[in-house]
Design an enzyme around this catalytic site. Structure first.
Site, mmCIF file in Angstrom:
data_model
loop_
_atom_site.group_PDB
_atom_site.id
_atom_site.type_symbol
_atom_site.label_atom_id
_atom_site.label_comp_id
_atom_site.label_asym_id
_atom_site.label_seq_id
_atom_site.Cartn_x
_atom_site.Cartn_y
_atom_site.Cartn_z
ATOM 1 N N ASP A 1 53.209 -7.185 30.271
ATOM 2 C CA ASP A 1 52.513 -6.016 30.704
ATOM 3 C C ASP A 1 51.104 -5.828 29.752
ATOM 4 O O ASP A 1 50.140 -5.544 29.876
ATOM 5 C CB ASP A 1 53.185 -4.710 30.791
ATOM 6 C CG ASP A 1 54.312 -4.768 32.040
ATOM 7 O OD1 ASP A 1 54.196 -5.434 32.822
ATOM 8 O OD2 ASP A 1 55.222 -3.843 31.744
ATOM 9 N N SER B 1 59.695 -10.311 26.512
ATOM 10 C CA SER B 1 59.884 -9.504 27.372
ATOM 11 C C SER B 1 58.719 -9.055 28.275
ATOM 12 O O SER B 1 57.636 -9.559 28.268
ATOM 13 C CB SER B 1 60.178 -8.324 26.634
ATOM 14 O OG SER B 1 58.999 -7.426 25.996
ATOM 15 N N LYS B 2 59.346 -8.194 29.239
ATOM 16 C CA LYS B 2 58.399 -7.758 30.361
ATOM 17 C C LYS B 2 57.129 -6.961 29.747
ATOM 18 O O LYS B 2 56.233 -7.298 30.126
ATOM 19 C CB LYS B 2 59.167 -6.969 31.404
ATOM 20 C CG LYS B 2 58.167 -6.341 32.371
ATOM 21 C CD LYS B 2 58.992 -5.626 33.492
ATOM 22 C CE LYS B 2 58.340 -4.732 34.535
ATOM 23 N NZ LYS B 2 56.956 -4.497 34.123
ATOM 24 N N ARG B 3 57.439 -6.309 28.541
ATOM 25 C CA ARG B 3 56.498 -5.597 28.025
ATOM 26 C C ARG B 3 55.300 -6.510 27.389
ATOM 27 O O ARG B 3 54.177 -6.013 27.512
ATOM 28 C CB ARG B 3 57.030 -4.910 26.765
ATOM 29 C CG ARG B 3 57.055 -3.258 27.165
ATOM 30 C CD ARG B 3 57.746 -2.467 25.979
ATOM 31 N NE ARG B 3 59.275 -2.723 26.110
ATOM 32 C CZ ARG B 3 59.845 -3.136 25.053
ATOM 33 N NH1 ARG B 3 59.222 -3.412 23.807
ATOM 34 N NH2 ARG B 3 61.329 -3.456 25.196
#
Ligand code: GLU
Length: 517
Positions: free
Chosen positions: A267, A262-264
């Site tokens: 990050d 996921s994008k998380r």
């Protein structure tokens, strides 16, 4: 070898930036198409107007332009199956919805959103299917004549697909083999909505794959649950004979732990999940992209190609044309592929080192300009050649690690002193403590005198004067000299550095250190 009737497509919905998993899907379609001498179609699936995001389509096109993945037909290219943007194909879908209605394979449903919500609240696990459809407001319960009158009167409606229960539906998947799902678990999917006069994803996707003569549907695993429905739709249309073959690619998994990437994760661990930087038009949030982070497109392609497939030997570095030759859809893995972003660093380094210093120079000049430093490509190339084999330290959640230079941006913290003279000297620094003692200032004065006499201030010119002088006097001025020019214990060969700085700057830095330390 060429079975040139092969036609594949990449069909993103413009709902935001293209996820890196989508790039992998497009890449596998591209490899497959090129390998078979087939056609690669670019279609935009934008029938869900509620999820439309301005700029997303341009972003997707720009991403593939950067990556060098090119299409043969589609949005922005043209072709004989257009238009390739689904929102421009309304009239086509209406005809095919009518075909299903006429054949009794679909029906009108008038249940309002409120009615459906109420029903869902009453009944846990409510599903609009054979077990419930006869208790709903639709053309099956109201009769076709009344339904047609309601439609004519402008009552809002949807068209649902009529799924016969109790049938084993087989999907023949190139990667997964026979996937079987019983039709009883499927619901009567909405195919079309009068509210916006647009079909849903399922109908548009099937109609277009048929009309665009798609032979293979290669897409992400998340679409596997939809595929039995798609098989049933092909049959309902009478297109079973020309149904494309399916291949559902493995999920991309988190670099650590369980679940899908996921994008998380990006990050949290510090890597992009999008090909290009994305500026969210609504929130203004900026998400990092591979391009802006300094990845080379060929490194991204090579890295992604091996997430879910490998050529069966140990070869990791492959050009696009080698991949086209070796790619084998049937050998793609069923199991999710862990997104090893550190491997991405490695790929980038490999491709970075394959480029010449001159090729890398413009990007470095650009990066230096962002730091307020103006220099020429020639000088940037010299710095690159002197520093590209160095190692840098970087942060991970398990503490600092060392790695080879993998990005042009890695160079800046290591190369600052080429462009900015040291102004302070940290006396606690181990290197300075060890290498600057009572005699250093005097030794540097002597070296300075020698250097001042060097006419040809090139590496060879300096060497020709200083080497014999050092030898004759039994001196080891190198580390103290390094303190003067660099300010710490790193950097390239001293002659190379001095030659880069030039005589004036070299002497200036020495004078400053002698006066300060
Ligand atoms: N529009 C779908 C997507 O956004 C396409 C799925 C498919 O390839 O069938 O991925």
């Amino acid at each position: 070898m060429t079975t040139s009737n092969v036609r594949v497509r990449f069909a993103p919905s413009p709902t935001g930036p293209l996820h890196i998993g989508g790039v992998r899907t497009a890449l596998y379609n591209y490899l497959f198409a090129r390998q078979h001498g087939g056609q690669f179609i670019f279609r935009i699936e934008d029938t869900d107007s509620t999820r439309f995001v301005p700029g997303a389509e341009d972003y997707i096109i720009e991403s593939f332009r950067w990556l060098g993945i090119n299409f043969d037909e589609g949005v922005g290219i043209g072709g004989d199956c257009g238009p390739y943007r689904q929102s421009e194909r309304r009239d086509i879908y209406i005809r095919y919805v009518q075909q299903l209605l006429d054949a009794g394979a679909a029906y009108y449903a008038f249940d309002t959103p409120e009615e459906l919500t109420a029903r869902r609240e009453q009944e846990a696990n409510f599903q609009y299917d054979a077990s419930t459809r006869m208790s709903m407001r639709n053309s099956l319960t109201l009769g076709i004549d009344q339904a047609r009158r309601m439609v004519a009167d402008g009552v809002p409606y949807v068209v649902r697909f009529l799924i016969q229960p109790g049938e084993d539906v087989h999907v023949d998947d190139i990667i997964r083999g026979d996937v079987c799902i019983n039709s009883s678990v499927l619901d009567d999917k909405v195919l079309w909505k009068s509210a916006d006069g647009l079909p849903t994803y399922h109908l548009a996707n099937i109609v277009d794959d048929h009309l665009m003569r798609v032979t293979h549907v290669i897409r992400g695993e998340e679409w596997l649950p939809s595929s039995p429905l798609h098989v049933l739709l092909y049959r309902a249309f009478g297109w079973a004979d020309t149904m494309p073959r399916f291949a559902h690619l493995p999920l991309l998994l988190k670099p650590d732990g369980k679940g899908k990437l996921s994008k998380r994760d990006g990050d949290r661990l510090g890597f992009p999940v999008f090909p290009l930087e994305w500026h969210d038009p609504k929130s203004g949030e900026v998400s990092s992209g591979y391009r802006e982070k300094g990845y080379l497109p060929e490194a991204v392609i090579n890295f992604l190609a091996l997430l879910g497939w490998n050529p069966g030997d140990d070869q990791e570095l492959m050009s696009l044309s080698e991949m086209v030759q070796k790619f084998d859809l049937a050998k793609c893995s069923k199991n999710g592929a862990r997104f090893d972003y550190v491997k991405g660093f490695w790929f980038n380094r490999e491709y970075l080192m394959r480029r010449s210093d001159n090729e890398l120079a413009p990007a470095f000049v650009h990066l230096l300009a962002e730091q307020g430093i103006t220099t020429t490509e020639e000088r940037a190339a010299v710095v690159i050649s002197l520093m590209k084999s160095k190692v840098i330290e970087y942060e991970t959640k398990d503490g600092p690690r060392k790695r080879n230079i993998s990005f042009i941006s890695d160079l800046w913290p290591l190369c600052r002193f080429f462009f900015v003279a040291p102004t302070t000297f940290n006396r606690e620094d181990k290197f300075i403590r060890k290498n600057w003692n009572e005699t250093s200032a005097e030794e540097m004065r002597l070296l300075r005198t020698q250097l001042a006499d060097v006419d040809d201030f090139s590496v060879e010119g300096i060497k020709a004067v200083i080497d014999p002088w050092v030898e004759a006097n039994g001196l080891k001025p190198w580390n103290a000299w390094r303190v003067c020019l660099v300010g710490e214990g790193q950097g390239p060969d001293m002659y190379a550095l001095a030659a880069f700085l030039g005589k004036e700057e070299t002497l200036r830095r020495m004078d400053y250190a002698i006066a300060t330390l």
